[in-house]
Motif scaffolding. Structure first.
Motif, mmCIF file in Angstrom:
data_model
loop_
_atom_site.group_PDB
_atom_site.id
_atom_site.type_symbol
_atom_site.label_atom_id
_atom_site.label_comp_id
_atom_site.label_asym_id
_atom_site.label_seq_id
_atom_site.Cartn_x
_atom_site.Cartn_y
_atom_site.Cartn_z
ATOM 1 N N PRO A 1 24.222 39.107 34.504
ATOM 2 C CA PRO A 1 24.596 37.714 34.216
ATOM 3 C C PRO A 1 24.147 37.233 32.840
ATOM 4 O O PRO A 1 24.666 36.241 32.340
ATOM 5 C CB PRO A 1 23.901 36.921 35.318
ATOM 6 C CG PRO A 1 22.753 37.784 35.736
ATOM 7 C CD PRO A 1 23.182 39.201 35.536
ATOM 8 N N THR B 1 26.914 36.839 30.127
ATOM 9 C CA THR B 1 27.783 35.709 30.408
ATOM 10 C C THR B 1 27.103 34.399 30.042
ATOM 11 O O THR B 1 27.706 33.522 29.410
ATOM 12 C CB THR B 1 28.155 35.685 31.893
ATOM 13 O OG1 THR B 1 28.712 36.934 32.246
ATOM 14 C CG2 THR B 1 29.141 34.572 32.184
ATOM 15 N N GLU C 1 36.875 39.789 45.642
ATOM 16 C CA GLU C 1 35.580 39.244 46.044
ATOM 17 C C GLU C 1 35.396 39.351 47.560
ATOM 18 O O GLU C 1 34.310 39.701 48.034
ATOM 19 C CB GLU C 1 35.481 37.780 45.600
ATOM 20 C CG GLU C 1 34.092 37.194 45.834
ATOM 21 C CD GLU C 1 33.953 35.795 45.264
ATOM 22 O OE1 GLU C 1 34.820 35.369 44.473
ATOM 23 O OE2 GLU C 1 32.979 35.118 45.632
ATOM 24 N N ARG D 1 39.321 41.299 34.272
ATOM 25 C CA ARG D 1 38.761 40.761 33.033
ATOM 26 C C ARG D 1 37.838 39.591 33.347
ATOM 27 O O ARG D 1 36.787 39.421 32.732
ATOM 28 C CB ARG D 1 39.904 40.308 32.111
ATOM 29 C CG ARG D 1 39.482 40.114 30.701
ATOM 30 C CD ARG D 1 38.956 41.397 30.078
ATOM 31 N NE ARG D 1 39.952 42.436 29.979
ATOM 32 C CZ ARG D 1 39.731 43.712 30.279
ATOM 33 N NH1 ARG D 1 38.549 44.103 30.713
ATOM 34 N NH2 ARG D 1 40.680 44.606 30.162
ATOM 35 N N VAL D 2 38.224 38.788 34.309
ATOM 36 C CA VAL D 2 37.371 37.666 34.727
ATOM 37 C C VAL D 2 36.060 38.191 35.298
ATOM 38 O O VAL D 2 34.976 37.721 34.931
ATOM 39 C CB VAL D 2 38.094 36.791 35.772
ATOM 40 C CG1 VAL D 2 37.135 35.772 36.376
ATOM 41 C CG2 VAL D 2 39.283 36.093 35.134
ATOM 42 N N LEU D 3 36.157 39.183 36.152
ATOM 43 C CA LEU D 3 34.947 39.741 36.760
ATOM 44 C C LEU D 3 34.060 40.395 35.699
ATOM 45 O O LEU D 3 32.832 40.335 35.790
ATOM 46 C CB LEU D 3 35.325 40.752 37.842
ATOM 47 C CG LEU D 3 35.993 40.160 39.075
ATOM 48 C CD1 LEU D 3 36.415 41.259 40.036
ATOM 49 C CD2 LEU D 3 35.052 39.182 39.779
ATOM 50 N N GLU D 4 34.703 41.003 34.724
ATOM 51 C CA GLU D 4 33.917 41.601 33.649
ATOM 52 C C GLU D 4 33.193 40.512 32.852
ATOM 53 O O GLU D 4 32.030 40.664 32.485
ATOM 54 C CB GLU D 4 34.834 42.416 32.735
ATOM 55 C CG GLU D 4 34.089 43.173 31.664
ATOM 56 C CD GLU D 4 35.029 43.977 30.769
ATOM 57 O OE1 GLU D 4 35.916 44.659 31.303
ATOM 58 O OE2 GLU D 4 34.881 43.904 29.534
ATOM 59 N N THR D 5 33.901 39.406 32.613
ATOM 60 C CA THR D 5 33.290 38.286 31.888
ATOM 61 C C THR D 5 32.100 37.721 32.641
ATOM 62 O O THR D 5 31.117 37.292 32.044
ATOM 63 C CB THR D 5 34.336 37.182 31.658
ATOM 64 O OG1 THR D 5 35.448 37.730 30.957
ATOM 65 C CG2 THR D 5 33.748 36.028 30.859
ATOM 66 N N LEU D 6 32.189 37.737 33.948
ATOM 67 C CA LEU D 6 31.103 37.206 34.769
ATOM 68 C C LEU D 6 29.985 38.225 34.967
ATOM 69 O O LEU D 6 29.026 37.965 35.701
ATOM 70 C CB LEU D 6 31.645 36.754 36.137
ATOM 71 C CG LEU D 6 32.559 35.523 36.084
ATOM 72 C CD1 LEU D 6 33.210 35.270 37.442
ATOM 73 C CD2 LEU D 6 31.775 34.295 35.646
ATOM 74 N N LEU E 1 30.892 48.249 39.946
ATOM 75 C CA LEU E 1 30.161 46.995 40.154
ATOM 76 C C LEU E 1 28.817 47.040 39.437
ATOM 77 O O LEU E 1 28.074 48.006 39.555
ATOM 78 C CB LEU E 1 29.940 46.753 41.651
ATOM 79 C CG LEU E 1 31.163 46.329 42.444
ATOM 80 C CD1 LEU E 1 30.810 46.139 43.918
ATOM 81 C CD2 LEU E 1 31.731 45.046 41.881
ATOM 82 N N PHE F 1 46.687 36.129 39.642
ATOM 83 C CA PHE F 1 45.424 36.825 39.350
ATOM 84 C C PHE F 1 44.264 36.159 40.093
ATOM 85 O O PHE F 1 43.269 36.830 40.404
ATOM 86 C CB PHE F 1 45.168 36.856 37.838
ATOM 87 C CG PHE F 1 44.553 35.609 37.279
ATOM 88 C CD1 PHE F 1 43.178 35.471 37.227
ATOM 89 C CD2 PHE F 1 45.346 34.572 36.816
ATOM 90 C CE1 PHE F 1 42.596 34.324 36.710
ATOM 91 C CE2 PHE F 1 44.781 33.428 36.300
ATOM 92 C CZ PHE F 1 43.402 33.301 36.245
ATOM 93 N N GLU F 2 44.401 34.868 40.404
ATOM 94 C CA GLU F 2 43.344 34.197 41.170
ATOM 95 C C GLU F 2 43.326 34.693 42.610
ATOM 96 O O GLU F 2 42.263 34.839 43.220
ATOM 97 C CB GLU F 2 43.549 32.677 41.125
ATOM 98 C CG GLU F 2 43.268 32.096 39.754
ATOM 99 C CD GLU F 2 43.637 30.617 39.674
ATOM 100 O OE1 GLU F 2 42.903 29.874 39.030
ATOM 101 O OE2 GLU F 2 44.672 30.215 40.252
ATOM 102 N N VAL G 1 30.084 41.202 36.449
ATOM 103 C CA VAL G 1 30.065 41.761 37.799
ATOM 104 C C VAL G 1 30.688 43.158 37.854
ATOM 105 O O VAL G 1 30.354 43.937 38.720
ATOM 106 C CB VAL G 1 30.783 40.811 38.778
ATOM 107 C CG1 VAL G 1 30.996 41.453 40.123
ATOM 108 C CG2 VAL G 1 29.971 39.538 38.923
ATOM 109 N N ARG H 1 44.662 43.321 36.109
ATOM 110 C CA ARG H 1 43.843 43.423 34.910
ATOM 111 C C ARG H 1 43.209 42.080 34.541
ATOM 112 O O ARG H 1 42.042 42.032 34.142
ATOM 113 C CB ARG H 1 44.679 43.931 33.727
ATOM 114 C CG ARG H 1 44.875 45.440 33.747
ATOM 115 C CD ARG H 1 45.590 45.916 32.496
ATOM 116 N NE ARG H 1 44.853 45.635 31.279
ATOM 117 C CZ ARG H 1 43.833 46.366 30.849
ATOM 118 N NH1 ARG H 1 43.437 47.403 31.548
ATOM 119 N NH2 ARG H 1 43.218 46.058 29.735
ATOM 120 N N GLU H 2 43.966 41.004 34.679
ATOM 121 C CA GLU H 2 43.390 39.691 34.340
ATOM 122 C C GLU H 2 42.258 39.339 35.299
ATOM 123 O O GLU H 2 41.245 38.776 34.893
ATOM 124 C CB GLU H 2 44.489 38.610 34.358
ATOM 125 C CG GLU H 2 45.494 38.815 33.232
ATOM 126 C CD GLU H 2 46.367 37.590 32.980
ATOM 127 O OE1 GLU H 2 46.025 36.496 33.471
ATOM 128 O OE2 GLU H 2 47.381 37.727 32.278
#
Lengths: 218, 218
Positions: B74, B77, B12, B48-53, B70, B4-5, B55, B44-45
């Motif tokens: 911020p 977060t 990005e 989820r990270v982008l959503e948490t940030l 998009l 996922f990374e 973005v 999805r993971e």
DNA sequence: GAAAGGTGTATGGTCTGACCATATTTGGTC
DNA sequence: GACCAAATATGGTCAGACCATACACCTTTC
């Protein structure tokens, strides 16, 4: 509410209720899924959010250190936040740099003594061969200044700003060609702090960043 | 590197390469998984990270607005970041409040005119019946001050501080019993800004927050 | 008894496939 | 043209499987 958000709330509530702190472990993903009666993927998405926020760290394998461990590393999250929002142009480099100026002025006004890390960075900068190396030590100098002010939130923000702007800084130093002026600024800041002259320290930081701004912006 | 990374890095990179900006859509989860040759769960993971940030924002259903869009928010977060790290005791309320003082002094020194939102919050505070209501307008007043300084990063931080400390503030006002002193502080700040007296504005903000601190801490 | 090595096992990481709820699009019907 | 029903694309979730990893435990060996 989405399932993973409910899981998130449950985990956060459990951290507060059980008084969990840094170093404590969360139950395994499968166990958590069973307890909360949800699928493992929902638990994983919740843990991914917590990992993004710098609150948990997942280790694979087996043993006391395996699984999701509570940590507290907000700097990485802040750095991601700044980088992505700079990319989306909802923040300008100018705003980020102004924030840095604010933090450094605030810090310079409050530190009572220069930490050893500042002196180390100062001498290391003298021997720097490349712009990258110079910027590395320059950053260490400024982060040490902020750390000395003793506010962990500001230290985390400063580290995030560093990560977000390091490439700009390297490019600016490369264009500048020499670092003599910046170096003398550093010595002036260091001297002022060692002398306990807060006003002079703030003034020195302001002048230094004003000089650097000219080369970073545009 | 976890899958996922890698997906995260790809997304990005694509945002930067394609010049995507706020409002643009990302491909669907299934399509993204196919393009990157990974499972949908990994995509999805990453999302989820982008959503948490702050973005991306995911919308279900079908149509032009569905899917991962998009955004750039911020503040949410940052609020989560502060709340969780306060819970883990790696940041103290004192540090958060000092940061707020720093931002408000900085803002007060730079605003040239008081925004309408400040006046509105001022009159609304007079009619506040409960501590909750008073704090709501008090917050609006201070956020308006920061917004007027024109730095979106600082505005986002200020909103995050607000969310992290609102419960403390309500409790403090409840203990205090009356808000007369705080109200006169507000008027002093507002008057100073309208008069264009930056020094007086900074001094007024400092005095006001010093007064509030006594009741919030401990 | 101690050291060495092999096996077992619990962990997170990933994939596949399925199903659901939602919201738009499409096409048929009146 | 207006209305309604079916098709469809989307994210959200679950279940089950398999993998790599890293420790725990047991056996073997000296």
């Amino acid at each position: 509410m989405r399932t993973f958000e409910a899981v998130l709330a449950q985990i956060e509530q459990r951290i507060a209720a059980d008084g969990l702190t840094v170093g404590d472990r969360l139950p395994g993903e499968r166990q958590l899924a069973g307890q909360l009666q949800v699928g493992r993927s929902s638990v994983r998405e919740a843990l991914r959010v917590l990992e993004t926020l710098g609150v948990v760290s997942s280790q694979v394998g087996r043993g006391p250190d395996a699984g999701a461990v509570l940590i507290s590393r907000p700097a990485g999250t802040l750095a991601d936040l700044l980088r992505l929002n700079l990319g989306l142009a909802t923040m300008s480099a100018r705003e980020v740099l102004d924030t840095r100026l604010m933090i450094e002025r605030w810090s310079a006004a409050r530190v009572t003594s220069a930490p050893p890390a500042m002196a180390e960075a100062l001498t290391a900068m003298d021997g720097a061969a490349s712009p990258e190396e110079f910027v590395t030590h320059d950053i260490a100098f400024h982060v040490a200044l902020t750390d000395a002010a003793g506010n962990r939130l500001l230290s985390a923000v400063m580290r995030a700003l560093r990560d977000a702007l390091v490439s700009n800084a390297v490019e600016a130093v490369r264009r500048l060609g020499h670092t003599d002026d910046l170096q003398s600024d550093h010595r002036r800041i260091h001297t002022a702090i060692e002398a306990g002259d807060a006003d002079e320290a703030v003034e020195a930081v302001t002048a230094h960043l004003a000089r650097a701004y000219e080369h970073v912006l545009h």
